[in-house]
Design an enzyme around this catalytic site. Structure first.
Site, PDB file in Angstrom:
ATOM      1  N   ASP A  10      -3.114   3.822  -6.173  1.00 37.53           N
ATOM      2  CA  ASP A  10      -3.596   4.310  -4.880  1.00 37.53           C
ATOM      3  C   ASP A  10      -2.590   5.358  -4.412  1.00 37.53           C
ATOM      4  O   ASP A  10      -1.484   5.469  -4.957  1.00 37.53           O
ATOM      5  CB  ASP A  10      -3.690   3.135  -3.914  1.00 37.53           C
ATOM      6  CG  ASP A  10      -4.105   3.543  -2.520  1.00 37.53           C
ATOM      7  OD1 ASP A  10      -5.032   4.363  -2.397  1.00 37.53           O
ATOM      8  OD2 ASP A  10      -3.483   3.053  -1.556  1.00 37.53           O
ATOM      9  N   ASP A  12      -2.085   6.807  -0.508  1.00 36.64           N
ATOM     10  CA  ASP A  12      -1.497   6.507   0.802  1.00 36.64           C
ATOM     11  C   ASP A  12      -1.060   5.047   0.860  1.00 36.64           C
ATOM     12  O   ASP A  12      -1.862   4.146   0.623  1.00 36.64           O
ATOM     13  CB  ASP A  12      -2.518   6.758   1.919  1.00 36.64           C
ATOM     14  CG  ASP A  12      -3.013   8.189   1.957  1.00 36.64           C
ATOM     15  OD1 ASP A  12      -2.751   8.879   2.937  1.00 36.64           O
ATOM     16  OD2 ASP A  12      -3.674   8.629   0.978  1.00 36.64           O
ATOM     17  N   ASP A 169      -2.360  -1.078  -1.941  1.00 37.75           N
ATOM     18  CA  ASP A 169      -1.824  -1.808  -0.789  1.00 37.75           C
ATOM     19  C   ASP A 169      -2.912  -2.290   0.160  1.00 37.75           C
ATOM     20  O   ASP A 169      -2.619  -2.639   1.307  1.00 37.75           O
ATOM     21  CB  ASP A 169      -0.827  -0.926  -0.018  1.00 37.75           C
ATOM     22  CG  ASP A 169      -1.514   0.227   0.695  1.00 37.75           C
ATOM     23  OD1 ASP A 169      -2.309   0.932   0.046  1.00 37.75           O
ATOM     24  OD2 ASP A 169      -1.261   0.420   1.894  1.00 37.75           O
TER      25      ASP A 169
END
Length: 218
Positions: A10, A12, A169
């Site tokens: 991922d 961000d 996240d």
């Protein structure tokens, strides 16, 4: 311990800490409409949710009184013009990426961030220039938590999904990775509001620091 042949990330909250630039964009829009701005500690956990999540945070129940698409355009225009003012690599990411590159382990980026913003942001971080696949939230008809972007990225880096790690996240990251039959890893340094809930995401492992990933490759 299994060793994996490729890594997908991922963006961000995993590779880059983009929260403060996203928060600045939110606060710009709020100030344009004479509304109170949002403190960093409030917007950081929402940063992974992009424009929609941040506008909902800032405008709260007033959001329905506005033209949402107009607000989103204001937000994205400001963000794109100021996309890398405060953004930085997370500690340890540089070392991890260098390790992958030095050992010829292919890696890529799968984000829900629009691809035009992703492509505008990444040139500011030459450490990430060797990504062999970069997919945004609008690169395909589907986006995470659908597994399609991860499966496409695995194809582009030339690694079978079952030989890939996916690091993220947010719950959608882990859901997408699990549905793609990848080894899923929670980046505990990212935008996670409640670390007590991450066991419910059903990831394979959780790590506190990027360097911990080295043990699972090569």
């Amino acid at each position: 311990m299994s060793k994996f042949k490729g890594v997908l990330f991922d963006l961000d909250g995993t590779l880059l800490d983009t929260a403060n630039d996203l928060g600045e964009a939110l606060n710009f829009v709020l100030s344009q409409h004479n509304l109170p701005t949002v403190a960093r500690e409030k917007y950081r956990p929402v940063a992974s949710d992009g424009a929609k999540g941040l506008l909902e945070l800032g405008f709260k129940d007033k959001l329905s009184q506005y033209d949402y698409e107009a607000l989103r355009k204001e937000f994205l225009n400001y963000y794109q013009k100021n996309i890398a003012v405060h953004t930085c690599l997370y500690s340890g990411i540089n070392d991890l990426i260098a390790y992958l590159d030095e050992n010829n382990i292919p890696w890529g980026i799968v984000t829900n961030k629009p691809i035009n913003l992703t492509n505008a942001l990444l040139p500011s971080f030459t450490e990430l220039s060797n990504a062999q696949s970069i997919l945004g939230g609008d690169s395909l008809p589907q986006r995470k938590p659908h597994p399609a972007p991860l499966l496409q990225a695995a194809k582009e880096i030339g690694v079978a999904p079952s030989d890939c790690i996916y690091v993220g996240d947010a719950p959608r990251d882990i859901e997408a990775g699990n549905r793609a039959n990848m080894f899923t890893v929670i980046a505990k340094w990212g935008y996670i509001e409640n670390l007590n809930e991450i066991d419910e995401w059903l990831a394979n492992i959780k790590i506190d620091h990027p360097i911990a990933l080295k043990a699972h490759v090569l």
